[in-house]
Scaffold this motif. Structure first.
Motif, mmCIF file in Angstrom:
data_model
loop_
_atom_site.group_PDB
_atom_site.id
_atom_site.type_symbol
_atom_site.label_atom_id
_atom_site.label_comp_id
_atom_site.label_asym_id
_atom_site.label_seq_id
_atom_site.Cartn_x
_atom_site.Cartn_y
_atom_site.Cartn_z
ATOM 1 N N LEU A 237 1.969 -2.270 -8.170
ATOM 2 C CA LEU A 237 1.286 -1.296 -7.534
ATOM 3 C C LEU A 237 0.731 -0.293 -8.785
ATOM 4 O O LEU A 237 1.316 0.551 -9.158
ATOM 5 N N PRO A 238 -0.296 -0.533 -9.322
ATOM 6 C CA PRO A 238 -0.769 0.012 -10.336
ATOM 7 C C PRO A 238 -1.272 1.662 -10.013
ATOM 8 O O PRO A 238 -2.332 2.016 -9.908
ATOM 9 N N THR A 239 -0.138 2.384 -10.101
ATOM 10 C CA THR A 239 -0.247 3.600 -9.940
ATOM 11 C C THR A 239 -1.393 4.511 -10.770
ATOM 12 O O THR A 239 -1.583 5.783 -10.620
ATOM 13 N N ASP A 240 -1.809 3.908 -11.799
ATOM 14 C CA ASP A 240 -2.351 4.656 -13.027
ATOM 15 C C ASP A 240 -4.045 4.494 -12.454
ATOM 16 O O ASP A 240 -4.788 5.097 -13.425
ATOM 17 N N THR A 241 -4.210 3.851 -11.511
ATOM 18 C CA THR A 241 -5.517 3.466 -11.385
ATOM 19 C C THR A 241 -5.999 4.412 -10.206
ATOM 20 O O THR A 241 -6.565 4.137 -9.229
ATOM 21 N N LEU A 242 -6.135 5.639 -10.379
ATOM 22 C CA LEU A 242 -6.580 6.689 -9.450
ATOM 23 C C LEU A 242 -7.400 7.579 -9.985
ATOM 24 O O LEU A 242 -7.512 8.077 -11.094
ATOM 25 N N HIS A 243 -8.441 8.119 -8.980
ATOM 26 C CA HIS A 243 -9.491 9.001 -9.433
ATOM 27 C C HIS A 243 -8.730 10.272 -9.267
ATOM 28 O O HIS A 243 -7.958 10.810 -8.420
ATOM 29 N N ALA A 244 -8.499 11.164 -10.660
ATOM 30 C CA ALA A 244 -7.912 12.512 -10.361
ATOM 31 C C ALA A 244 -8.537 13.341 -9.604
ATOM 32 O O ALA A 244 -7.822 14.256 -8.885
ATOM 33 N N ARG A 245 -9.880 13.277 -9.482
ATOM 34 C CA ARG A 245 -10.675 14.160 -8.773
ATOM 35 C C ARG A 245 -12.044 13.592 -8.243
ATOM 36 O O ARG A 245 -12.691 12.885 -8.705
ATOM 37 N N VAL A 246 -12.237 13.772 -6.912
ATOM 38 C CA VAL A 246 -13.581 13.405 -6.304
ATOM 39 C C VAL A 246 -14.338 14.634 -5.444
ATOM 40 O O VAL A 246 -13.453 15.113 -4.695
ATOM 41 N N ALA A 247 -15.567 15.191 -5.996
ATOM 42 C CA ALA A 247 -15.940 16.193 -5.315
ATOM 43 C C ALA A 247 -17.429 15.821 -4.871
ATOM 44 O O ALA A 247 -18.140 15.133 -5.627
ATOM 45 N N GLY A 248 -17.959 16.841 -4.166
ATOM 46 C CA GLY A 248 -19.377 16.928 -3.927
ATOM 47 C C GLY A 248 -19.791 17.576 -2.907
ATOM 48 O O GLY A 248 -19.356 18.579 -2.413
ATOM 49 N N ARG A 249 -21.004 17.179 -2.318
ATOM 50 C CA ARG A 249 -21.621 18.133 -1.055
ATOM 51 C C ARG A 249 -22.045 17.247 0.149
ATOM 52 O O ARG A 249 -22.340 16.250 -0.034
ATOM 53 N N ILE A 250 -21.846 17.591 1.401
ATOM 54 C CA ILE A 250 -22.484 17.009 2.430
ATOM 55 C C ILE A 250 -23.656 17.733 3.102
ATOM 56 O O ILE A 250 -23.597 18.843 3.283
ATOM 57 N N VAL A 251 -24.610 17.006 3.137
ATOM 58 C CA VAL A 251 -26.088 17.539 3.648
ATOM 59 C C VAL A 251 -26.400 16.744 4.704
ATOM 60 O O VAL A 251 -26.113 15.455 4.856
ATOM 61 N N SER A 252 -27.590 17.376 5.418
ATOM 62 C CA SER A 252 -28.244 16.754 6.737
ATOM 63 C C SER A 252 -29.370 15.623 5.840
ATOM 64 O O SER A 252 -29.607 15.902 4.794
ATOM 65 N N ASN A 253 -30.162 15.250 6.856
ATOM 66 C CA ASN A 253 -31.236 14.369 6.311
ATOM 67 C C ASN A 253 -32.317 15.358 6.051
ATOM 68 O O ASN A 253 -33.170 14.900 5.159
ATOM 69 N N MET B 289 0.935 -1.479 -0.026
ATOM 70 C CA MET B 289 -0.083 -0.007 0.094
ATOM 71 C C MET B 289 0.876 1.126 0.084
ATOM 72 O O MET B 289 1.922 1.185 0.854
ATOM 73 N N ASP B 290 0.351 2.244 -0.467
ATOM 74 C CA ASP B 290 1.246 3.581 -0.900
ATOM 75 C C ASP B 290 0.381 4.531 0.185
ATOM 76 O O ASP B 290 -0.755 4.758 0.000
ATOM 77 N N PRO B 291 1.170 4.788 1.488
ATOM 78 C CA PRO B 291 0.568 5.513 2.557
ATOM 79 C C PRO B 291 0.023 6.727 1.980
ATOM 80 O O PRO B 291 -0.809 7.334 2.985
ATOM 81 N N ASP B 292 0.564 7.351 1.029
ATOM 82 C CA ASP B 292 0.163 8.680 0.466
ATOM 83 C C ASP B 292 -1.028 8.716 -0.210
ATOM 84 O O ASP B 292 -1.820 9.770 -0.278
ATOM 85 N N THR B 293 -1.641 7.683 -1.040
ATOM 86 C CA THR B 293 -2.917 7.651 -1.252
ATOM 87 C C THR B 293 -3.679 6.567 -1.046
ATOM 88 O O THR B 293 -5.090 6.430 -1.367
ATOM 89 N N LEU B 294 -3.245 5.356 -0.143
ATOM 90 C CA LEU B 294 -4.010 4.368 0.001
ATOM 91 C C LEU B 294 -4.139 3.390 -1.028
ATOM 92 O O LEU B 294 -4.894 2.452 -1.014
ATOM 93 N N LEU B 295 -3.417 3.340 -2.181
ATOM 94 C CA LEU B 295 -3.456 2.433 -3.290
ATOM 95 C C LEU B 295 -2.929 1.236 -2.786
ATOM 96 O O LEU B 295 -1.828 1.225 -2.328
ATOM 97 N N ARG B 296 -3.843 0.087 -3.114
ATOM 98 C CA ARG B 296 -3.208 -1.244 -2.699
ATOM 99 C C ARG B 296 -3.163 -2.420 -3.807
ATOM 100 O O ARG B 296 -3.964 -2.209 -4.655
ATOM 101 N N SER B 297 -2.327 -3.383 -3.527
ATOM 102 C CA SER B 297 -2.439 -4.254 -4.191
ATOM 103 C C SER B 297 -1.932 -5.406 -3.613
ATOM 104 O O SER B 297 -1.464 -5.630 -2.515
ATOM 105 N N GLU B 298 -2.623 -6.846 -3.963
ATOM 106 C CA GLU B 298 -2.582 -8.071 -3.265
ATOM 107 C C GLU B 298 -1.902 -9.298 -4.028
ATOM 108 O O GLU B 298 -2.215 -9.208 -5.155
ATOM 109 N N SER B 299 -0.836 -10.031 -3.458
ATOM 110 C CA SER B 299 -0.385 -11.012 -4.357
ATOM 111 C C SER B 299 -0.912 -12.219 -4.263
ATOM 112 O O SER B 299 -1.859 -12.459 -3.534
ATOM 113 N N GLU B 300 -0.604 -13.005 -5.083
ATOM 114 C CA GLU B 300 -0.922 -14.462 -5.069
ATOM 115 C C GLU B 300 -0.363 -15.275 -3.777
ATOM 116 O O GLU B 300 0.744 -14.651 -3.572
ATOM 117 N N PRO B 301 -0.758 -16.222 -3.400
ATOM 118 C CA PRO B 301 0.093 -17.104 -2.234
ATOM 119 C C PRO B 301 1.704 -17.279 -2.866
ATOM 120 O O PRO B 301 2.020 -17.709 -3.719
#
Length: 869
Positions: A665-681, A641-653
């Motif tokens: 570690l496939p560093t090309d599989t990242l969302h460049a941007r995630v955005a939105g809003r937080i609202v109440s019920n 795991m890359d601690p700076d992005t949390l990008l992870r991969s797992e090996s075979e046994p």
């Protein structure tokens, strides 16, 4: 405060005070004179740095001299007792006489008239505090205390009438003192109801001190209470503090205990803050109150940041605030999170105040109690010291339920210590709370639970008998590769574990209701012995006809050859080495609990630190290489795991012993941007809440059951006033968004989606695909309620339903920690302030798992609703 070293004349001005304090701490006048002489020798050899603190400095010197003197006396007494032990064994006649006396004691207790008999049995047999007895018997607390005094007086009169010579009862004094000072509470010590009943009367007199009751002139050997070091607040001082007035100033002519020799407290000023940083002028203030253990406000208590490794003592930063007449205080919002504790040596902090830059709404509650000190020695029944015995101060169960305030920011202060090589220990700044105990544990020995009294006790002798003294045990020895006893090897019996002694031996009880395995419902199926760098030794007993394990009386475990390793390299999607990546075993073998911490087998074999007990990872170097040590002969799956992005991969046994392993570690599989809003019920935007990527990096599993989870997270952002946020470089898989803030309940958006059938039909969805940058996340505002029952026995648990009749999660905060669940316990008919979503509509009560009552509930964010049923 002075600025120059005091001369001899200035120091001698405190001679009367030193002499009086020595008399309070010593056993007799001669010993007091010795303490005074040693104190003055130290004072003239190395005087204090300023005259203003001379009295406080002299008090500390005197206490250190007293402590060293008592330690030397204990060692000498221990040597003499061990030398004389062979000549001091009880004869058969003495044992018979003791049994006869115990029977008379039992008869005397059971023959008492009501309500005294029930009061005595509830107090000393069930070990209930007076307040709980009062609720059960529906009488005032003072009535309970009066009944106890009268009952014990009648019991003493009856016993003295049966045997007029008080010395006849002293045959019970030694075992009773042993029960009270060296053993746990009665319930933990006695193994069955018959034995409990036969000793309850003896325990009653033991609590009072049998020698003092029947022979007031007899000296006290063990557990000699010394009023002096870290003494509690005197009653008259406590009354003044309860009334909101500052404590009286000391004079050199007034003999005092450490309560009077402590650090100076600033004069309380309502609504003010002492020593505030310049940031206070910005107008961002945090509010709070200081309460005692009964919920009453305390005035004049200085507060400061807690230092690491200290329990309840401010270190660095000085006094930040002082409580006013009503217990209130305020301080400037800090730039980073800090923990507020009392800086007054008379008080120990039970619940500290956890505050940070975002702690702007509501109060921060700090709870303190009179401070005492505990010290002494832990040994086995042969008088041998028990090094590394672990001691922990525990407040009563349900302590927070005493308070009618929202205490989300109040954080419990842990107090622990380990005995040294001589078995000696010292705990200062211990809070005196009715029902609090000192718990003592040591591998291979019975544990002890000792009630904490209102005064300092620095002469404790705690005797922990070996588990092997019982009959229903499985014992054995661990041998190293050469066939010699393995000293200090770790042996696991199910979840519980212990270290081998100097002879390489160990012993576990087959049935121990206090063990971790019993409490977790796990039946041991094997014995496993481990030592760093060596293959473990393992034994699995055969099964009996009924399916149970047929454990032998003695087991020999042999350690094997050196452990194995896996060596490899982490590269990105283009084959380039990746630096700073964390690599660990995704599927290690579970070993057991070590000093209360769950440990993986491979981590024990690799000798990792306790801080990495569960999740141990290595970090790749500049060339992307890594090496995992302490492995046994089996295949492992690895995670990176890359601690700076949390990008992870797992090996075979991968087989243990392999080299040249390659992890991508496939560093090309990242969302460049995630955005939105937080609202109440209600759809209202919520600003000022934190949002950041998080993942479940490692899970500790026991037979497939997830016992704990270690998380990875990266720095995120805060929503603006419109509830908007934006994040960069977020992994597409194996992460979720953590949304948290003081006014809301935490939400982990996108968790438990991948590969988990339980969440297929829920509203929780995964992170957005590429190009979707308007993510709307709904969170619940945080509301609070507190329950109090007219009949404490009416219910023992509660749940909360939403408008659809579905159960919703309830939370209990402990500063920066939180525990949650669909049900919360009710102890003694009440709960602490429980945090719940504002969508809660119906309160449901349970007794023994069966619903017994319902009540409609209207919650309001930011308010505490008191429910009485």
């Amino acid at each position: 405060m002075g600025t120059a070293n005091p001369d001899a004349a200035e120091l001698l001005q405190h001679s009367r005070w030193v002499r009086e304090l020595a008399r309070r701490m010593a056993r007799d006048a001669s010993a007091a004179d010795d303490l005074v002489q040693e104190t003055w020798c130290a004072a003239f050899e190395d005087p204090p740095q300023d005259s203003g603190g001379a009295q406080r400095w002299l008090g500390k010197v005197l206490r250190n001299v007293a402590w060293k003197t008592r330690r030397a006396e204990r060692r000498r007494r221990g040597r003499e007792e061990r030398a004389a032990r062979a000549e001091a064994q009880d004869s058969t006649d003495e044992l018979v006489a003791r049994a006869e006396l115990e029977r008379e004691l039992v008869a005397a207790v059971l023959a008492m008239e009501e309500p005294y008999r029930t009061t005595v049995l509830l107090r000393f047999f069930e070990e209930l505090p007076p307040r709980v007895i009062a609720r059960r018997m529906r009488v005032p607390v003072e009535t309970v205390k009066t009944r106890l005094v009268r009952a014990l007086a009648r019991l003493r009169t009856r016993l003295e009438g049966a045997r007029p010579d008080p010395r006849a009862w002293l045959i019970l004094a030694a075992p009773v003192t042993h029960l009270h000072t060296a053993a746990p509470s009665l319930g933990a010590l006695l193994m069955n109801a018959k034995l409990k009943l036969s000793l309850v009367a003896a325990a009653v007199l033991g609590v009072l001190g049998l020698r003092a009751v029947l022979d007031p002139g007899a000296p006290r050997a063990a557990r000699r209470v010394v009023v002096g070091a870290s003494a509690p607040v005197r009653p008259e001082e406590r009354r003044r503090l309860d009334e909101g007035r500052a404590e009286p100033q000391e004079t050199a002519d007034e003999p005092t205990t450490e309560a009077g020799a402590g650090r100076e407290s600033p004069t309380p000023v309502e609504g003010s803050s002492a020593g505030q940083p310049a940031a206070a002028s910005a107008g961002t203030w945090l509010r709070g109150r200081v309460l005692d253990d009964g919920g009453r406000p305390l005035a004049g208590i200085p507060l400061g940041p807690r230092g690491r490794g200290e329990a309840g003592r401010a270190a660095g930063g000085g006094v930040l605030a002082t409580s006013a007449a009503d217990g209130s205080f305020r301080l400037a919002a800090p730039s980073t999170a800090l923990t507020l504790v009392a800086c007054d040596e008379r008080f120990a902090t039970i619940l500290a105040g956890f505050v940070g830059p975002a702690s702007t709404a509501g109060e921060t509650i700090v709870v303190v109690a009179p401070s005492v000190a505990l010290a002494g020695r832990v040994e086995d029944e042969q008088g041998e010291p028990l090094p590394d015995a672990r001691l922990c101060v525990q407040t009563p169960s349900g302590f927070r339920a005493r308070f009618a305030e929202i205490m989300d920011r109040s954080q419990a202060v842990e107090r622990t210590a380990d005995a040294d090589e001589e078995g000696e220990f010292r705990l200062v700044d211990v809070p005196y709370v009715e029902g609090a105990i000192l718990r003592v544990v040591h591998d291979g020995h019975a544990s002890a639970e000792i009630p904490i009294g209102p005064a300092s006790d620095e002469n404790l002798l705690i005797v922990l008998p070996r588990v092997g003294a019982a009959e229903d045990v499985v014992a054995g020895i661990v041998l190293d590769e050469g066939g010699q006893p393995a000293v200090g090897a770790r042996v696991a019996f199910g979840i519980d574990s212990q270290r081998t002694g100097r002879d390489g031996r160990f012993a576990f009880p087959l049935e121990d209701p206090q063990s971790l395995g019993a409490r977790w419902g796990r039946v041991p199926d094997a014995l496993v012995a481990v030592a760093r760098g060596r293959m473990p030794g393992r034994f699995e007993p055969p099964r009996a006809a009924d399916g149970s394990r047929a454990w032998p009386r003695f087991v020999t475990l042999q350690l094997g050859r050196p452990t194995l390793s896996i060596v490899g390299r982490v590269v990105d999607h283009e084959g380039r080495p990746v630096d700073g990546v964390q690599v660990w075993l995704a599927d290690p073998s579970f070993f057991g609990a070590v000093d209360g911490e769950l440990m993986q087998l491979e981590n024990v074999l690799a000798g990792v630190k306790k801080s990495r007990a569960r999740w141990n990872y290595v970090t790749t170097g500049g060339d992307g290489t890594f090496a995992l040590e302490g492995l046994v002969e089996r295949d492992y799956r690895l995670q990176a795991m890359d601690p700076d992005t949390l990008l992870r991969s797992e090996s075979e046994p991968v087989p243990a012993g392999a080299t040249g392993v390659r992890l991508c570690l496939p560093t090309d599989t990242l969302h460049a941007r995630v955005a939105g809003r937080i609202v109440s019920n209600a759809g209202t935007p919520i600003g000022g809440v934190s949002i950041y990527p998080m993942c479940d990096a490692f899970e500790t599993r026991i037979d497939g059951w997830v016992a704990s989870t270690n998380h990875g997270k990266v720095k995120g952002t805060r929503t603006d006033r419109d509830g908007r946020f934006e994040l960069r470089n977020v992994p597409r898989t194996l992460v979720y968004l953590r949304i948290d803030g003081e006014g809301i309940l935490p939400l982990e958006y996108g968790r438990y989606v991948e590969g988990d059938e339980r969440f297929v039909n829920t509203e929780v969805r995964a992170l957005p695909t590429e190009g979707l940058d308007e993510l709307v996340i709904t969170v619940s505002r945080r509301a609070h309620f507190r329950l109090e029952l007219a009949d404490p026995d009416a219910a023992d648990a509660l749940a909360l339903l939403d408008a659809r009749g579905l159960p919703i999660e309830l939370s209990v905060y402990d500063g920066d920690n939180r525990s949650e669940g669909m049900r919360q316990p009710i102890r003694d008919g009440r709960t602490q302030a429980i945090a719940a979503p504002d969508s809660g509509r119906m309160l449901v009560l349970y007794r023994d798992g069966i619903e017994v009552a319902r009540r409609a509930l209207e919650l309001a964010p930011g308010e505490l609703i008191h429910v009485r049923m």
